[in-house]
Design an enzyme around this catalytic site. Sequence first.
Site, PDB file in Angstrom:
ATOM      1  CB  SER A 220      -0.907   0.013   1.234  1.00 56.62           C
ATOM      2  OG  SER A 220      -1.741  -1.125   1.247  1.00 56.62           O
ATOM      3  N   GLY A 222      -0.350   4.522  -0.064  1.00 58.33           N
ATOM      4  CA  GLY A 222      -1.147   5.701   0.235  1.00 58.33           C
ATOM      5  C   GLY A 222      -1.791   6.261  -1.015  1.00 58.33           C
ATOM      6  N   GLY A 225      -1.074   4.912  -4.668  1.00 57.51           N
ATOM      7  CA  GLY A 225      -1.622   3.687  -5.231  1.00 57.51           C
ATOM      8  C   GLY A 225      -1.186   2.440  -4.498  1.00 57.51           C
ATOM      9  N   GLY A 251      -5.671  -0.155   4.777  1.00 55.18           N
ATOM     10  CA  GLY A 251      -4.846  -1.261   4.313  1.00 55.18           C
ATOM     11  C   GLY A 251      -5.455  -2.610   4.626  1.00 55.18           C
ATOM     12  CG  ASP A 252      -6.198  -3.436   8.566  1.00 53.35           C
ATOM     13  OD1 ASP A 252      -5.043  -3.870   8.400  1.00 53.35           O
ATOM     14  OD2 ASP A 252      -6.512  -2.645   9.472  1.00 53.35           O
TER      15      ASP A 252
END
Length: 304
Positions: A220, A222, A225, A251-252
């Site tokens: 990830s 941010g 992308g 992110g999860d």
Amino acid sequence: MILTVTPNPSLDRTYEVPSLDRGEVVRATGERVDPGGKGVNVSRAVAAADRRTVAVLPLGGAPGALVADLLDAQGIEVAPVPVTGATRSNIALAEADGVLTKINAPGPDLTPAEQENLLDTVRRHAAGADWIVCSGSLPRGLGPAWYAELVARVHAAGLRIALDTSGPALLAALREHPDVVKPNAEELAEAVGRPLTTVGDALKAAEDLRETGARAVLASLGSAGQLLVDADGAWYGTAPVAAVRSNVGAGDASLAGFLVAGRRHDAAGEADGGVMPTPGDLDPAAVTVTADIPVDRPLDGAAG
């Protein structure tokens, strides 16, 4: 079915405040209580997509009981591991200008018997799981090699495992070849020991993690992308976001969507902080995925 393992879950209390002034009485304008922890968030996102999930987590005291009740209310099967210490309670202060201040407690100290019970509970509930997802920090009592032991046991049972952790725990687990690791840009920089300033830097770091042992890296980045690097190549995905409401659990939710979709990452969504996106929040048409990696695109901030 996706089984999640959260070694250090939490009860998360979020207070909305106009501003945070040290030494003053601050009156909250709103509050919410959520079950917390990275693996818990993955289960919440899977359940929001109307898929079956089982959450394995050590729970103790009144906070632990409330975490179990909150997860049950969201349709998540809970496989609790009773522990002597109380589940940690975290506090987040959300200011009106979008600044979020978090206070994370350390969590209970797990005894050797509780540690083994946690591993055994994963074994007992893993039958039929499409994926085992292990996420988050380790509580006191669990050394960095604990995740490596879990990866080894999962593979010995013929199952697949995705790992979202950082620091020494991530590096120790790589030797057991987790099927997917999901670092963010900062965690990726920490893992390779150098700063990352462009998407190309992140790509090289992800390739380094694969050489070290990860079978696939979902990174990830941010607002820059997301990258997927595996044995078949590398892909880069982006999606426009009209307004960032919160990055908590982003992110999860991304990892959950990736696994639920069969290791494809082609959906973007928006949700309020603490709320996992549902299929109705997703806009697959807004996502652009390409094998043409923009290696010169800068990352927001210098990761590392």
